[in-house]
Enzyme design. Structure first.
Site, PDB file in Angstrom:
ATOM      1  N   GLU A  44       0.214   9.039   2.732  1.00 17.45           N
ATOM      2  CA  GLU A  44      -1.021   8.412   2.267  1.00 17.45           C
ATOM      3  C   GLU A  44      -1.068   6.983   2.771  1.00 17.45           C
ATOM      4  O   GLU A  44      -0.188   6.169   2.466  1.00 17.45           O
ATOM      5  CB  GLU A  44      -1.130   8.435   0.746  1.00 17.45           C
ATOM      6  CG  GLU A  44      -2.446   7.819   0.259  1.00 17.45           C
ATOM      7  CD  GLU A  44      -2.717   8.054  -1.203  1.00 17.45           C
ATOM      8  OE1 GLU A  44      -3.845   8.465  -1.526  1.00 17.45           O
ATOM      9  OE2 GLU A  44      -1.800   7.848  -2.027  1.00 17.45           O
ATOM     10  N   GLY A  46      -2.620   3.543   2.442  1.00 18.54           N
ATOM     11  CA  GLY A  46      -3.270   2.825   1.359  1.00 18.54           C
ATOM     12  C   GLY A  46      -2.629   3.174   0.034  1.00 18.54           C
ATOM     13  O   GLY A  46      -2.875   4.241  -0.527  1.00 18.54           O
ATOM     14  N   VAL A  47      -1.771   2.289  -0.474  1.00 18.98           N
ATOM     15  CA  VAL A  47      -1.005   2.551  -1.693  1.00 18.98           C
ATOM     16  C   VAL A  47      -1.622   1.857  -2.898  1.00 18.98           C
ATOM     17  O   VAL A  47      -1.796   2.450  -3.952  1.00 18.98           O
ATOM     18  CB  VAL A  47       0.461   2.093  -1.515  1.00 18.98           C
ATOM     19  CG1 VAL A  47       1.227   2.177  -2.829  1.00 18.98           C
ATOM     20  CG2 VAL A  47       1.145   2.917  -0.429  1.00 18.98           C
ATOM     21  N   GLY A  49      -2.429   0.448  -6.141  1.00 20.73           N
ATOM     22  CA  GLY A  49      -1.791   0.490  -7.455  1.00 20.73           C
ATOM     23  C   GLY A  49      -0.742   1.555  -7.626  1.00 20.73           C
ATOM     24  O   GLY A  49      -0.069   1.615  -8.666  1.00 20.73           O
ATOM     25  N   SER A  52      -2.222   7.039  -6.963  1.00 17.68           N
ATOM     26  CA  SER A  52      -2.508   8.265  -6.220  1.00 17.68           C
ATOM     27  C   SER A  52      -1.231   8.919  -5.717  1.00 17.68           C
ATOM     28  O   SER A  52      -1.136  10.159  -5.683  1.00 17.68           O
ATOM     29  CB  SER A  52      -3.471   7.994  -5.059  1.00 17.68           C
ATOM     30  OG  SER A  52      -2.951   7.024  -4.180  1.00 17.68           O
ATOM     31  N   HIS A 115     -10.016   1.032   5.854  1.00 10.09           N
ATOM     32  CA  HIS A 115     -11.377   1.532   6.106  1.00 10.09           C
ATOM     33  C   HIS A 115     -12.062   0.837   7.294  1.00 10.09           C
ATOM     34  O   HIS A 115     -13.243   1.089   7.544  1.00 10.09           O
ATOM     35  CB  HIS A 115     -12.269   1.408   4.867  1.00 10.09           C
ATOM     36  CG  HIS A 115     -11.677   2.006   3.634  1.00 10.09           C
ATOM     37  ND1 HIS A 115     -11.079   3.245   3.623  1.00 10.09           N
ATOM     38  CD2 HIS A 115     -11.582   1.529   2.370  1.00 10.09           C
ATOM     39  CE1 HIS A 115     -10.647   3.506   2.397  1.00 10.09           C
ATOM     40  NE2 HIS A 115     -10.931   2.483   1.628  1.00 10.09           N
ATOM     41  N   GLU A 140     -10.996   9.487   4.110  1.00  3.70           N
ATOM     42  CA  GLU A 140     -11.959   9.305   3.033  1.00  3.70           C
ATOM     43  C   GLU A 140     -12.613   7.921   3.075  1.00  3.70           C
ATOM     44  O   GLU A 140     -12.232   7.064   3.857  1.00  3.70           O
ATOM     45  CB  GLU A 140     -11.306   9.553   1.681  1.00  3.70           C
ATOM     46  CG  GLU A 140     -10.144   8.661   1.348  1.00  3.70           C
ATOM     47  CD  GLU A 140      -9.453   9.112   0.061  1.00  3.70           C
ATOM     48  OE1 GLU A 140      -9.562   8.380  -0.944  1.00  3.70           O
ATOM     49  OE2 GLU A 140      -8.818  10.181   0.053  1.00  3.70           O
ATOM     50  N   ASP A 141     -13.620   7.761   2.225  1.00  5.39           N
ATOM     51  CA  ASP A 141     -14.408   6.522   2.120  1.00  5.39           C
ATOM     52  C   ASP A 141     -15.135   6.189   3.418  1.00  5.39           C
ATOM     53  O   ASP A 141     -15.252   5.022   3.801  1.00  5.39           O
ATOM     54  CB  ASP A 141     -13.517   5.350   1.686  1.00  5.39           C
ATOM     55  CG  ASP A 141     -13.044   5.488   0.242  1.00  5.39           C
ATOM     56  OD1 ASP A 141     -13.573   6.355  -0.473  1.00  5.39           O
ATOM     57  OD2 ASP A 141     -12.162   4.716  -0.168  1.00  5.39           O
TER      58      ASP A 141
END
Length: 218
Positions: A44, A46-47, A49, A52, A115, A140-141
């Site tokens: 993943e 983008g960690v 917080g 996820s 992004h 995503e996004d």
């Protein structure tokens, strides 16, 4: 059929910070359900917080290895057994190379990082060849493709949306004129699916086409 696990996990989350669009959960489960209980290796980008990564660990089950990448060094605090975080920019070949040295292949890659258009494309080109056959690359996004803040804008050729549209032609390269050559992407990609703010690439080796005619006996 979706189990609804991820949506329930999200709504009942009392752990680390989770920030998701609600309509993503059905799409996640449509493409990820088959990996549950198979001990997949998941990256993943983008960690933030850390919530996820905890969600993916719970969803995929025992033996799943969750790898995170984030530019913020503080994200290292989210590491635990079978969750590892690398620090660096998602468009840096050296950083990606360090990850691939330890994890040469992934079953799933989820890009929820900066992004920025240049970063999305750079990460895809560096990582897509390392997604296993039958694996998934999930971006995503993608509403950011239309926002100047993220190098986006409607119809601009350098956005990830336009990049993905060109990949549709590459998916069908075997049928195209000679100026569009079959390449590794063509040979290894089964499908591209688009949703609101999401593009999903499914890896599977393409086979030889067979056009068969059936008709009643004379």
């Amino acid at each position: 059929m979706s189990s609804g696990f991820l949506h329930r996990y999200f709504l009942n989350n009392s752990g680390k910070r989770l920030h998701k669009w609600v309509h993503y959960f059905d799409v996640y489960e449509r493409h990820f359900e088959r990996f549950r209980g198979t001990a997949p290796t998941v990256l993943e980008i983008g960690v933030h917080g850390g919530g996820s990564m905890e969600m993916w660990k719970a969803y995929f089950g025992e033996g799943a290895r969750i790898v995170g990448l984030d530019i913020n060094p503080e994200c290292k605090q989210h590491e635990r057994e079978n969750i590892e975080v690398f620090i660096g920019s998602q468009d840096d070949p050296a950083v990606i190379g360090t990850i691939l040295d330890k994890y040469p292949e992934f079953d799933i890659v989820i890009d929820d990082g900066s992004h920025r258009m240049s970063h999305l494309i750079a990460s895809f080109e560096l990582l897509y060849p390392h997604v296993r056959d039958n694996g998934v690359y999930f971006v995503e996004d993608l509403h950011t493709c239309y926002w100047p803040k993220y190098e986006g804008g409607l119809g601009l050729p350098h956005t990830f949306i336009e990049y993905a549209k060109r990949k549709i032609d590459q998916l069908n390269a075997v049928h195209a004129p000679e100026d569009l050559q079959v390449d590794d992407f063509s040979r290894s990609t089964d499908s591209i699916a688009f949703y609101d703010s999401i593009a999903v690439f499914e890896k599977r080796r393409q086979g030889h086409r067979q056009a068969i005619i059936t008709k009643p006996l004379d």
